[in-house]
Scaffold this motif. Structure first.
Motif, PDB file in Angstrom:
ATOM      1  N   ALA A 115       0.601  -1.323   0.020  1.00 27.43           N
ATOM      2  CA  ALA A 115       0.101  -0.133  -0.108  1.00 27.43           C
ATOM      3  C   ALA A 115       0.922   1.167   0.054  1.00 27.43           C
ATOM      4  O   ALA A 115       0.188   2.421  -0.121  1.00 27.43           O
ATOM      5  CB  ALA A 115      -0.783  -0.030   1.034  1.00 27.43           C
ATOM      6  N   GLY A 116       2.188   0.946   0.147  1.00 29.10           N
ATOM      7  CA  GLY A 116       3.080   2.076   0.107  1.00 29.10           C
ATOM      8  C   GLY A 116       3.561   2.454   1.650  1.00 29.10           C
ATOM      9  O   GLY A 116       4.015   3.768   1.714  1.00 29.10           O
ATOM     10  N   LYS A 117       3.071   1.953   2.575  1.00 27.14           N
ATOM     11  CA  LYS A 117       3.524   2.213   3.915  1.00 27.14           C
ATOM     12  C   LYS A 117       4.763   2.343   4.167  1.00 27.14           C
ATOM     13  O   LYS A 117       5.249   3.411   4.916  1.00 27.14           O
ATOM     14  CB  LYS A 117       2.919   0.818   5.095  1.00 27.14           C
ATOM     15  CG  LYS A 117       1.495   0.759   4.980  1.00 27.14           C
ATOM     16  CD  LYS A 117       1.510  -0.442   6.072  1.00 27.14           C
ATOM     17  CE  LYS A 117       2.375  -1.868   5.711  1.00 27.14           C
ATOM     18  NZ  LYS A 117       2.104  -2.697   4.601  1.00 27.14           N
ATOM     19  N   SER A 118       5.671   1.636   3.576  1.00 28.59           N
ATOM     20  CA  SER A 118       7.065   1.843   3.993  1.00 28.59           C
ATOM     21  C   SER A 118       7.661   3.078   3.217  1.00 28.59           C
ATOM     22  O   SER A 118       8.290   3.768   3.675  1.00 28.59           O
ATOM     23  CB  SER A 118       7.982   0.714   3.327  1.00 28.59           C
ATOM     24  OG  SER A 118       7.483  -0.570   4.000  1.00 28.59           O
TER      25      SER A 118
ATOM     26  N   ASP B 119      -4.814   4.973  -4.180  1.00 28.27           N
ATOM     27  CA  ASP B 119      -5.077   4.236  -5.749  1.00 28.27           C
ATOM     28  C   ASP B 119      -4.874   5.732  -6.477  1.00 28.27           C
ATOM     29  O   ASP B 119      -5.633   6.784  -6.436  1.00 28.27           O
ATOM     30  CB  ASP B 119      -6.179   4.035  -6.190  1.00 28.27           C
ATOM     31  CG  ASP B 119      -6.443   2.579  -5.934  1.00 28.27           C
ATOM     32  OD1 ASP B 119      -6.211   1.705  -6.658  1.00 28.27           O
ATOM     33  OD2 ASP B 119      -6.456   2.125  -4.667  1.00 28.27           O
ATOM     34  N   GLY B 120      -3.907   5.766  -7.502  1.00 28.97           N
ATOM     35  CA  GLY B 120      -3.819   6.937  -8.630  1.00 28.97           C
ATOM     36  C   GLY B 120      -3.093   8.034  -8.064  1.00 28.97           C
ATOM     37  O   GLY B 120      -3.017   9.128  -8.564  1.00 28.97           O
ATOM     38  N   LEU B 121      -2.609   7.929  -6.854  1.00 28.88           N
ATOM     39  CA  LEU B 121      -1.757   9.118  -6.017  1.00 28.88           C
ATOM     40  C   LEU B 121      -0.352   8.869  -6.366  1.00 28.88           C
ATOM     41  O   LEU B 121      -0.012   7.805  -6.242  1.00 28.88           O
ATOM     42  CB  LEU B 121      -2.099   9.185  -4.583  1.00 28.88           C
ATOM     43  CG  LEU B 121      -3.478   9.568  -4.039  1.00 28.88           C
ATOM     44  CD1 LEU B 121      -3.518   9.872  -2.520  1.00 28.88           C
ATOM     45  CD2 LEU B 121      -3.859  10.785  -4.639  1.00 28.88           C
ATOM     46  N   SER B 122       0.469   9.973  -6.539  1.00 28.67           N
ATOM     47  CA  SER B 122       1.882   9.660  -6.919  1.00 28.67           C
ATOM     48  C   SER B 122       2.420   9.544  -5.329  1.00 28.67           C
ATOM     49  O   SER B 122       1.741  10.029  -4.403  1.00 28.67           O
ATOM     50  CB  SER B 122       2.419  10.994  -7.325  1.00 28.67           C
ATOM     51  OG  SER B 122       2.387  12.059  -6.624  1.00 28.67           O
ATOM     52  N   VAL B 123       3.652   8.977  -5.194  1.00 29.48           N
ATOM     53  CA  VAL B 123       4.191   9.079  -3.834  1.00 29.48           C
ATOM     54  C   VAL B 123       4.093  10.417  -3.347  1.00 29.48           C
ATOM     55  O   VAL B 123       3.603  10.493  -1.923  1.00 29.48           O
ATOM     56  CB  VAL B 123       5.601   8.856  -3.923  1.00 29.48           C
ATOM     57  CG1 VAL B 123       6.351   8.885  -2.496  1.00 29.48           C
ATOM     58  CG2 VAL B 123       5.631   7.221  -4.184  1.00 29.48           C
TER      59      VAL B 123
ATOM     60  N   THR C 220      -3.974   2.272   2.311  1.00 32.74           N
ATOM     61  CA  THR C 220      -4.579   1.148   1.347  1.00 32.74           C
ATOM     62  C   THR C 220      -4.684   1.460  -0.002  1.00 32.74           C
ATOM     63  O   THR C 220      -4.719   2.715  -0.367  1.00 32.74           O
ATOM     64  CB  THR C 220      -6.038   0.640   1.972  1.00 32.74           C
ATOM     65  OG1 THR C 220      -6.229  -0.512   1.306  1.00 32.74           O
ATOM     66  CG2 THR C 220      -6.961   1.588   1.804  1.00 32.74           C
ATOM     67  N   ALA C 221      -4.777   0.692  -0.898  1.00 31.98           N
ATOM     68  CA  ALA C 221      -4.924   0.898  -2.210  1.00 31.98           C
ATOM     69  C   ALA C 221      -5.457  -0.560  -2.921  1.00 31.98           C
ATOM     70  O   ALA C 221      -5.515  -1.551  -2.064  1.00 31.98           O
ATOM     71  CB  ALA C 221      -3.752   0.882  -3.024  1.00 31.98           C
ATOM     72  N   SER C 222      -6.196  -0.523  -3.978  1.00 31.99           N
ATOM     73  CA  SER C 222      -6.658  -1.814  -4.595  1.00 31.99           C
ATOM     74  C   SER C 222      -5.517  -2.700  -4.809  1.00 31.99           C
ATOM     75  O   SER C 222      -4.475  -2.314  -4.923  1.00 31.99           O
ATOM     76  CB  SER C 222      -7.419  -1.580  -5.912  1.00 31.99           C
ATOM     77  OG  SER C 222      -6.234  -1.041  -6.860  1.00 31.99           O
ATOM     78  N   ALA C 223      -5.802  -4.290  -4.772  1.00 27.28           N
ATOM     79  CA  ALA C 223      -4.710  -5.175  -4.985  1.00 27.28           C
ATOM     80  C   ALA C 223      -4.011  -5.066  -6.350  1.00 27.28           C
ATOM     81  O   ALA C 223      -2.886  -4.867  -6.310  1.00 27.28           O
ATOM     82  CB  ALA C 223      -5.334  -6.644  -4.769  1.00 27.28           C
ATOM     83  N   SER C 224      -4.802  -4.521  -7.518  1.00 25.10           N
ATOM     84  CA  SER C 224      -3.892  -4.396  -8.687  1.00 25.10           C
ATOM     85  C   SER C 224      -3.200  -3.266  -8.429  1.00 25.10           C
ATOM     86  O   SER C 224      -1.911  -3.568  -9.105  1.00 25.10           O
ATOM     87  CB  SER C 224      -4.852  -4.193  -9.869  1.00 25.10           C
ATOM     88  OG  SER C 224      -5.849  -3.298  -9.636  1.00 25.10           O
ATOM     89  N   GLU C 225      -3.246  -2.276  -7.963  1.00 25.10           N
ATOM     90  CA  GLU C 225      -2.217  -1.200  -7.867  1.00 25.10           C
ATOM     91  C   GLU C 225      -1.443  -1.387  -7.057  1.00 25.10           C
ATOM     92  O   GLU C 225      -0.092  -1.223  -7.314  1.00 25.10           O
ATOM     93  CB  GLU C 225      -3.148   0.093  -7.137  1.00 25.10           C
ATOM     94  CG  GLU C 225      -2.374   1.180  -6.920  1.00 25.10           C
ATOM     95  CD  GLU C 225      -2.214   2.247  -7.981  1.00 25.10           C
ATOM     96  OE1 GLU C 225      -2.916   2.357  -8.932  1.00 25.10           O
ATOM     97  OE2 GLU C 225      -1.180   2.884  -7.760  1.00 25.10           O
ATOM     98  N   ARG C 226      -1.431  -2.353  -5.864  1.00 30.42           N
ATOM     99  CA  ARG C 226      -0.364  -2.648  -5.101  1.00 30.42           C
ATOM    100  C   ARG C 226       0.543  -3.714  -5.803  1.00 30.42           C
ATOM    101  O   ARG C 226       1.789  -3.580  -5.577  1.00 30.42           O
ATOM    102  CB  ARG C 226      -0.811  -3.307  -3.685  1.00 30.42           C
ATOM    103  CG  ARG C 226      -1.627  -2.176  -3.048  1.00 30.42           C
ATOM    104  CD  ARG C 226      -2.222  -2.857  -1.540  1.00 30.42           C
ATOM    105  NE  ARG C 226      -3.424  -3.603  -1.694  1.00 30.42           N
ATOM    106  CZ  ARG C 226      -3.494  -4.852  -1.237  1.00 30.42           C
ATOM    107  NH1 ARG C 226      -2.672  -5.154  -0.583  1.00 30.42           N
ATOM    108  NH2 ARG C 226      -4.854  -5.621  -1.013  1.00 30.42           N
TER     109      ARG C 226
END
Ligand code: C5P
Length: 225
Positions: free
Chosen positions: A14-17, A207-211, A150-156
């Motif tokens: 999900a980008g947590k790290s 979803d759809g957001l840049s870092v 969180t984010a959708s599984a496909s995005e992850r």
């Protein structure tokens, strides 16, 4: 105002790290990725031939081995260095074999108890961003700010693919997606400390957001009065 302890939870990829490390850097806080601790135990088990279903031996192992996470000791893109009984395992714990076994290892209550004790010890000093699955619910239920990223599984799966590719680790996208879905299931259905958002967590959909966009969103929440 900035809070003393920040909990960031969410599913794999999900980008947590990434967000956790950047937020910690921005705030001047200590960053602790608790997933790395479970990964180190899973690696220790693989190296000793301990089955991921052998709760008794895993519990003993978690009490015996020393997992230390500290500032980067090598400039190779790592956010921190992970030592397993003094051995640098920072990249080894990111391998496919650890991906496959870590959620089974993390299901064992006694393994979690050993890790949670260390995590709480590190949080006592305050000014920490702790990232994981159960930080807001179990490890630091009184954290001043809680985020569920969180984010959708496909995005992850797409993000995992990009992250691994950048390190030259190429795996089929479909395999990454199945691995993520399998870990989601194991992590959220386990009896002890399952993955879920704490009641008082703020859910951030990425979803759809840049870092950069996700980071700004998270920092806005963390620094709101
Ligand atoms: O965050 P990461 O994907 O590296 O975590 C690896 C695994 O460690 C997770 O899939 C989960 O099974 C376990 N874990 C956990 N509790 C945490 C952090 C990670 O159970 N606080």
């Amino acid at each position: 105002m900035t809070p003393r302890t920040i909990a960031i939870d969410g599913p794999a990829g999900a980008g947590k790290s990434t967000i956790g490390a950047l937020a910690a850097e921005r705030l001047g806080y200590l960053y602790l990725d608790t997933g790395a601790m479970y990964r180190a135990i899973a690696l220790a088990a693989l190296r000793r031939g301990i089955d991921a279903d052998d709760a008794e031996r895993l519990a003993k192992l978690a009490r015996e081995v020393k997992v230390a996470i500290g500032p980067p000791t090598v400039r190779d893109g790592r956010a921190y260095t992970v030592l397993l009984d003094g051995d640098d395992v920072t990249w080894t714990i990111r391998g496919a074999d650890v991906d496959r076994s870590v959620s089974q290892v993390a299901r064992v209550g006694a393994v979690r108890d050993a890790m949670v004790e260390q995590q709480r010890g590190l949080a006592e000093r305050g000014r920490v961003v702790m990232v994981g699955r159960d930080i807001g619910t179990v490890v630091l239920p009184r954290a001043e700010r809680k985020i569920y990223l969180t984010a959708s599984a496909s995005e992850r799966a797409k993000r995992r693919d990009e992250e691994l590719r950048a390190r030259g680790d190429i795996r089929p996208r479909q395999e990454l997606l199945s691995e993520i879905l399998r870990r989601d299931r194991l992590d959220s259905e386990r009896a002890v400390a399952p993955l879920r958002a704490a009641d008082d967590a703020i859910v951030v959909q990425t979803d759809g957001l840049s870092v950069g966009q996700a980071l700004e969103k998270v920092l806005a929440i963390l620094t709101a009065v």
